[in-house]
Motif scaffolding. Structure first.
Motif, short mmCIF file in Angstrom:
data_model
loop_
_atom_site.label_atom_id
_atom_site.label_comp_id
_atom_site.label_asym_id
_atom_site.label_seq_id
_atom_site.Cartn_x
_atom_site.Cartn_y
_atom_site.Cartn_z
N UNK A 154 -35.60 4.99 32.13
CA UNK A 154 -34.70 3.92 31.70
C UNK A 154 -35.50 2.62 31.65
N UNK A 155 -35.76 2.12 30.43
CA UNK A 155 -36.55 0.89 30.29
C UNK A 155 -35.76 -0.35 30.73
N UNK A 156 -36.49 -1.37 31.13
CA UNK A 156 -35.87 -2.63 31.54
C UNK A 156 -35.45 -3.48 30.35
N UNK A 157 -36.22 -3.44 29.26
CA UNK A 157 -36.00 -4.42 28.19
C UNK A 157 -35.60 -3.83 26.84
N UNK A 158 -35.49 -2.52 26.74
CA UNK A 158 -35.04 -1.91 25.49
C UNK A 158 -34.26 -0.65 25.80
N UNK A 159 -33.70 -0.03 24.78
CA UNK A 159 -32.92 1.19 24.92
C UNK A 159 -33.65 2.32 24.21
N UNK A 160 -33.66 3.51 24.84
CA UNK A 160 -34.37 4.65 24.25
C UNK A 160 -33.76 5.06 22.90
N UNK A 161 -32.42 5.07 22.79
CA UNK A 161 -31.74 5.52 21.58
C UNK A 161 -30.60 4.56 21.28
N UNK A 206 -44.11 -11.38 25.86
CA UNK A 206 -43.24 -10.94 24.77
C UNK A 206 -41.82 -10.75 25.27
N UNK A 207 -41.67 -10.15 26.45
CA UNK A 207 -40.33 -9.91 26.98
C UNK A 207 -39.60 -11.22 27.26
N UNK A 208 -40.28 -12.24 27.72
CA UNK A 208 -39.64 -13.53 27.97
C UNK A 208 -39.12 -14.13 26.66
N UNK A 209 -39.91 -14.05 25.60
CA UNK A 209 -39.48 -14.58 24.31
C UNK A 209 -38.33 -13.75 23.74
N UNK A 210 -38.40 -12.48 23.94
CA UNK A 210 -37.38 -11.55 23.45
C UNK A 210 -36.04 -11.83 24.12
N UNK A 211 -36.05 -11.98 25.45
CA UNK A 211 -34.82 -12.24 26.19
C UNK A 211 -34.20 -13.57 25.77
N UNK A 212 -35.02 -14.54 25.38
CA UNK A 212 -34.49 -15.82 24.93
C UNK A 212 -33.59 -15.64 23.70
N UNK A 213 -33.90 -14.67 22.86
CA UNK A 213 -33.06 -14.39 21.69
C UNK A 213 -31.95 -13.40 22.01
#
Length: 134
Positions: free
Chosen positions: A13-20, A93-100
């Motif tokens: 189970x990823x922290x920042x994305x979904x597998x499917x 990248x994850x910090x910028x991603x979470x901002x959106x």
């Protein structure tokens, strides 16, 4: 529009994305690769992956809005990173991603590439699904 996010029990189970992600809707939106450029097409943050990452995700948000979509409508993104080094780049990248995206976790892939346009370190494209009335 419905996005069903699935993390199968037999996969991590990823922290920042979904597998499917299963998307159901009536309008498909394909966003071209967003580059670290300002409104005038000028590179932002030369040699600074953090500045460039914030810019590409901000640009992605503007592109989605132009199509009538929100970040929550995004089913999948692809992130292209020059000379990708997971330990160095992923937290930035994850910090910028979470901002959106906030808590929304679309499916994703990070692709290490040899180069993009000169001075460009990151690019992000997206696929979104909405209902006509969304």
């Amino acid at each position: 529009m419905t996005l069903e996010c699935i993390n199968p029990q037999d996969l991590p189970t990823p922290d920042t994305y979904t597998q499917v992600v299963v998307a159901k809707g009536t309008k498909l939106i394909f966003v071209s690769g967003q580059e670290p450029e300002d409104i005038h097409g000028k590179l932002v943050g030369r040699d600074d992956i953090a500045v460039q990452a914030r810019q590409v995700f901000a640009n992605l948000g503007r592109a989605l809005a132009a199509a009538g979509a929100l970040p929550k409508h995004v089913a999948k993104i692809t992130i292209y990173v020059v000379d990708y080094r997971r330990d160095d780049h992923l937290p930035i990248i994850e910090a910028a991603r979470v901002a959106l995206f906030g808590d929304h976790k679309p499916a994703d892939v990070v692709v290490g590439v040899a180069s993009l346009s000169p001075g460009y370190l990151i690019e992000v494209d997206a696929f979104a699904v909405i209902d006509g009335q969304d």
